[in-house]
Design an enzyme around this catalytic site. Structure first.
Site, PDB file in Angstrom:
ATOM      1  CB  CYS A  69      -0.751  -0.135   1.341  1.00  0.00           C
ATOM      2  SG  CYS A  69      -2.025  -1.359   1.509  1.00  0.00           S
TER       3      CYS A  69
ATOM      4  CG  ASP B 166      16.771  37.200 -13.027  1.00  0.00           C
ATOM      5  OD1 ASP B 166      16.578  36.936 -14.138  1.00  0.00           O
ATOM      6  OD2 ASP B 166      15.850  37.611 -12.340  1.00  0.00           O
TER       7      ASP B 166
END
Length: 494
Positions: A34, A444
């Site tokens: 499971c 940036d």
């Protein structure tokens, strides 16, 4: 993680979905495995054992739970955060390399012998490359059986099985049901997704992810930078063309609260598994947002951004070489100008495709198609023309291999050695094309502007020093910092 029994038991008892895909719970008494969040009553601790992969569970003789369907959980985020041989192997297996090239092809790409790859995967995952590829084929088969109307022969073909008999035997062994029984059970349980009317020649699927997922920067970025003819935003979906090993494709991806709707039109069904893998990779759907956001919240100046809109993903690409070319075209120009430059390349060198349901016209040109372009035809500064042609030549002759299996640091070194490649171009390729979660862009302009507004250091060196506490998730910090700007990349198109 599967070796930490106490932690695994706590996750199973609390049914914590955050750990789905990290490990699997195998029940010794029922021989069923499971996902940690399975809604069934947890078994006794002495009856549980924990395994690192669905393939390991299947190889040990466990069957997939019919209730929680563990094979359909998101993939382990561990393979996205690592750059070692095992992680690269897993990314390649998910990309279908074993099905197309076999274990020798996988080993060649990694630079190891087949025996070494087998040994490393078995040691860490409890299964070798063939078993891992088989588990992936079974998962793809189940997905198609339960969510499509394809005939079973087409399902077997699309999932990568070599014969109908192998397909039937694998499905029965893994799921304890025949393919027909699996489809009937799904229909009775109402598991078939509510999708738009089926378009002939298309396959509609649901792509799961770990919550939360914030679609604004993810789809906003893809839509705002879309290259005309190759990408578009239409009817609430991001659509693009795909170059695949056996043919071409068009995909439409629609954000939903609990999944991503995926509609694929492929010229060859053998490309299905790879197309799904590429879409998941592009949307960063195997990420673990709890781990990422938890780390970034530790910085008091980042915490408000994370709390305001958690679950940001890194928008990636379906083709690393394509993105590298686009990154060069985008150097020191606006988003609109970069799209214009790329659109001209597509119109002149792209391969035409048919898209009867939208406005897509071409595949982005391959490096080989661009290798013979005349630099004088490019409306770029001379230095950038040289950068682009040098890059294309290296991609076309194979001396610069870029892909999901790339060694991140080696790729950075090769990129930096090319003329015209500075830190920004190298890092944006590492982030969006190679998938390095720790790629960072301190130079940036958008990042520096956001840093100043938040009270963070704004010089590249000082910001890099401050960002040490964000590792190994600096690429995600970039998404949160970019989100402070009112740029089109931060908004879903209307």
């Amino acid at each position: 993680m599967h070796t930490d029994t106490e932690r695994c038991v706590r996750a199973v008892r609390s049914k914590d979905a955050r750990f789905d895909g990290w490990f699997f719970t195998a029940v010794l008494t029922t021989r069923i495995y499971c996902r940690p969040s399975c809604p069934a009553v947890p078994p006794k601790v002495e009856n549980m054992t924990f395994l690192p992969s669905a393939a390991a569970c299947q190889q040990a003789g466990f069957r997939a739970c019919k209730r929680c369907r563990p094979d359909s959980s998101p993939g382990s985020p561990e393979w996205n955060a690592r750059a070692d041989a095992v992680a690269r192997a897993m990314r390649l297996i998910q990309d279908g390399v074993v099905d197309r090239e076999g274990v020798p092809g996988l080993a060649t790409r990694l630079g190891y012998s087949a025996r070494q790859v087998e040994r490393q995967l078995n040691a860490e995952l409890g299964a070798g490359p063939l078993a891992l590829a088989r588990a992936q084929r079974a998962q793809t088969a189940r997905l198609l059986i339960e969510t499509s109307e394809l005939p079973m022969g087409d399902v077997a073909f699309a999932a990568g099985f070599s014969s109908i008999r192998t397909f039937n035997d694998t499905v029965r062994e893994v799921f304890a049901l025949s393919p027909s029984e699996l489809r009937e059970r799904s229909a009775k349980a109402g598991r078939r997704p509510h999708t738009p009317p089926r378009v002939p020649g298309t396959i509609s699927l649901r792509l799961p992810f770990r919550t939360p997922l914030n679609p604004t920067n993810l789809f906003g970025h893809l839509a705002a930078t879309a290259v005309p003819g190759v990408e578009e935003w239409r009817d609430g979906a991001y659509r693009r063309t795909l170059r695949l090993p056996y043919g071409t494709g068009v995909v439409a991806l629609t954000p939903q609260p609990d999944h991503i709707g995926c509609r694929l039109a492929l010229t060859d069904l053998r490309d299905l598994t790879l197309a799904i893998s590429r879409c998941r990779w592009m949307l960063d759907l195997d990420a673990d947002p709890e781990a990422v956001d938890g780390q970034l919240r530790a910085d008091p100046l980042l915490a408000p951004l994370v709390d305001k809109a958690p679950g940001r993903r890194v928008p990636r690409t379906v083709d690393a070489a394509e993105f590298a070319v686009r990154a060069v075209l985008g150097q020191q120009v606006s988003t609109a100008a970069a799209r214009t430059h790329a659109a001209r390349l597509v119109a002149a060198h792209g391969e035409p495709v048919e898209d009867p349901h939208g406005g897509l016209t071409h595949l982005f040109p391959s490096p080989r198609a661009l290798a013979g372009l005349d630099p004088q035809t490019l409306a770029l500064p001379r230095s950038r023309r040289a950068t682009l042609t040098t890059l294309v030549a290296a991609l076309a002759d194979g001396s610069l291999p870029l892909g999901i299996d790339s060694d991140w640091e080696a790729a950075r070194a090769q990129l930096c050695a090319l003329p015209g490649f500075g830190p920004w171009t190298t890092e944006v390729i590492a982030m969006r094309a190679l998938g390095d979660p720790d790629a960072f862009l301190p130079s940036d302009l958008g990042i520096r502007r956001a840093a100043r507004s938040l009270g963070l250091p704004s010089t590249p060196s000082a910001l890099t020093a401050r960002a040490a506490g964000w590792r190994p998730w600096r690429a995600y910090a970039v998404q949160y910092l970019w989100a402070t700007d009112d740029h089109a990349i931060n908004h879903l198109p209307v």
